[in-house]
Design an enzyme around this catalytic site. Structure first.
Site, mmCIF file in Angstrom:
data_model
loop_
_atom_site.group_PDB
_atom_site.id
_atom_site.type_symbol
_atom_site.label_atom_id
_atom_site.label_comp_id
_atom_site.label_asym_id
_atom_site.label_seq_id
_atom_site.Cartn_x
_atom_site.Cartn_y
_atom_site.Cartn_z
ATOM 1 N N ASP A 118 0.817 -1.216 0.000
ATOM 2 C CA ASP A 118 0.000 0.000 0.000
ATOM 3 C C ASP A 118 0.852 1.267 0.000
ATOM 4 O O ASP A 118 2.067 1.214 0.178
ATOM 5 C CB ASP A 118 -0.965 -0.007 1.203
ATOM 6 N N ASP A 126 -7.583 -3.226 14.467
ATOM 7 C CA ASP A 126 -8.974 -3.511 14.091
ATOM 8 C C ASP A 126 -9.060 -4.691 13.112
ATOM 9 O O ASP A 126 -10.120 -4.953 12.560
ATOM 10 C CB ASP A 126 -9.615 -2.256 13.458
ATOM 11 N N HIS A 160 -7.281 -4.962 10.287
ATOM 12 C CA HIS A 160 -7.010 -4.642 8.885
ATOM 13 C C HIS A 160 -5.715 -5.287 8.403
ATOM 14 O O HIS A 160 -4.808 -5.560 9.181
ATOM 15 C CB HIS A 160 -7.030 -3.125 8.621
HETATM 16 P P1 PGA Z 1 2.190 -2.153 12.988
HETATM 17 O O1 PGA Z 1 1.028 -2.010 11.925
HETATM 18 O O2 PGA Z 1 3.119 -3.203 12.436
HETATM 19 O O3 PGA Z 1 2.847 -0.810 13.007
HETATM 20 O O4 PGA Z 1 1.573 -2.569 14.273
HETATM 21 C C1 PGA Z 1 0.399 -3.140 11.453
HETATM 22 C C2 PGA Z 1 -0.678 -2.757 10.461
HETATM 23 O O5 PGA Z 1 -1.365 -1.749 10.689
HETATM 24 O O6 PGA Z 1 -0.845 -3.472 9.480
#
Ligand code: PGA
Length: 241
Positions: A67, A136, A138
Site C-alpha cells: 500500500d 482492528d 485490517h
Molecule cells: P504495525 O502495523 O506493524 O505498526 O503494528 C500493522 C498494520 O497496521 O498493518
C-alpha cells in the site's frame, strides 16, 4: 494455518526472516509482497544482517508493496516508498527496477490502482506476501467491512487507523486520509502468506481474527481460508490463544 510462537520480538523477527530467506534461496527470482509498519522492521533488519554475511542474495528478487498513501510523493519521509528504502531496500542488492509500490503521487485513483494490478499480473503474481495486522484486524489498508473480492483500490482510512498512524507524523492533521491498497483478493492470491504480530496490544485481535468467524468485519479473518498461511507471534501476541 500454521502458528509459530516466538519468545519475543527479536525471535519473531528472526523466524519470519528465516521464512522469507528460505523463499529467496529456493526461488531466487521470486516475487515478495512486502509490508510497512512497526512490526516488520526487525524482520528487515535481520534480512539485512544475513545479506551482509553473504547468506541471502536479493539480486533477482522482485517486490510489490501492499500500500501507499494517496497524494504523497516518493521522497516524502512519510511515504511507504521512503519507509521501504530506509528500512530495507537501501541496504540490500535489490534491483531498483524490480521494486514496486503503488504510485501515491498519481491522484487518479482508478488509473493508479489499475496500473498496480497490472504490475502484479506482469510479475507473475506474489510468491510470498508478508503482512502485519492492525488493531482492528485490517491487512494492508483493507479496513473492516472491505469487500473480499477487490484488487488494488483507493480507501478512506478509518479513524482508528489514522489514530494508530499518528505516531509516525508530527501531528494528527498531517496523516493522509486516503490510501491505495492491494485488495483482499490480491492478498489471497499470493501463493504463501506470512503474518507477523507482536505485543500485548495485538493479543485480542489475533484471537478474534484467527479463532473467530471469517467475516469482513475482521478483514484478516479471511486468511483462515488461505491454503498456505503462516502466523508468527511473540509470546505477548499469543497470550490469549
Ligand atoms: P504495525 O502495523 O506493524 O505498526 O503494528 C500493522 C498494520 O497496521 O498493518
Amino acid at each position: 494455518m500454521k502458528i509459530i510462537c516466538a519468545t519475543d520480538y527479536a525471535d519473531m523477527s528472526r523466524k519470519a526472516a528465516n521464512i522469507l530467506s528460505a523463499q529467496v534461496i529456493m526461488k531466487p527470482n521470486c516475487v515478495l509482497g512486502l509490508a510497512t509498519g512497526g512490526t516488520p522492521v526487525g524482520t528487515y533488519r535481520q534480512l539485512i544482517e544475513w545479506y551482509n554475511k553473504g547468506d541471502v542474495d536479493f539480486s533477482e528478487v522482485t517486490t510489490v508493496n501492499l500500500d501507499e498513501y494517496r497524494g504523497i510523493l516518493k521522497d516524502n519521509p512519510q511515504s511507504y516508498w521512503y519507509f521501504m528504502h530506509k528500512n530495507f531496500f537501501d541496504f540490500v542488492n535489490i534491483a531498483p527496477e524490480r521494486v514496486h509500490v503503488p504510485d501515491g503521487a498519481n491522484l487518479d485513483a482508478d488509473a493508479a490502482c489499475k496500473e498496480y494490478d497490472a504490475v502484479i499480473h506482469q510479475v507473475g503474481g506474489i510468491d510470498l506476501q508478508l503482512l502485519g495486522i492492525g488493531p482492528d484486524g485490517h491487512i494492508g489498508f483493507n479496513e473492516p467491512n472491505a469487500a473480499f473480492e477487490l484488487g488494488t483500490h483507493c480507501v478512506d482510512l478509518t479513524e482508528s487507523t489514522i489514530e494508530a498512524n499518528t505516531r509516525f507524523f508530527e501531528k494528527k492533521e498531517d496523516v493522509p486520509h486516503q490510501a491505495y491498497t492491494m485488495g483482499i483478493k490480491s492478498i489471497m492470491q499470493a501463493r504463501k502468506v506470512l503474518m507477523v504480530a507482536n505485543g500485548a496490544n495485538k493479543a485480542d485481535i489475533v484471537k478474534t481474527a484467527f479463532f473467530g468467524p471469517v467475516t469482513p468485519e475482521v478483514p484478516a479473518s479471511i486468511l483462515q481460508m488461505h491454503p498456505d498461511f503462516t502466523l508468527v507471534l511473540d509470546a505477548e501476541a499469543a497470550a490469549k490463544l
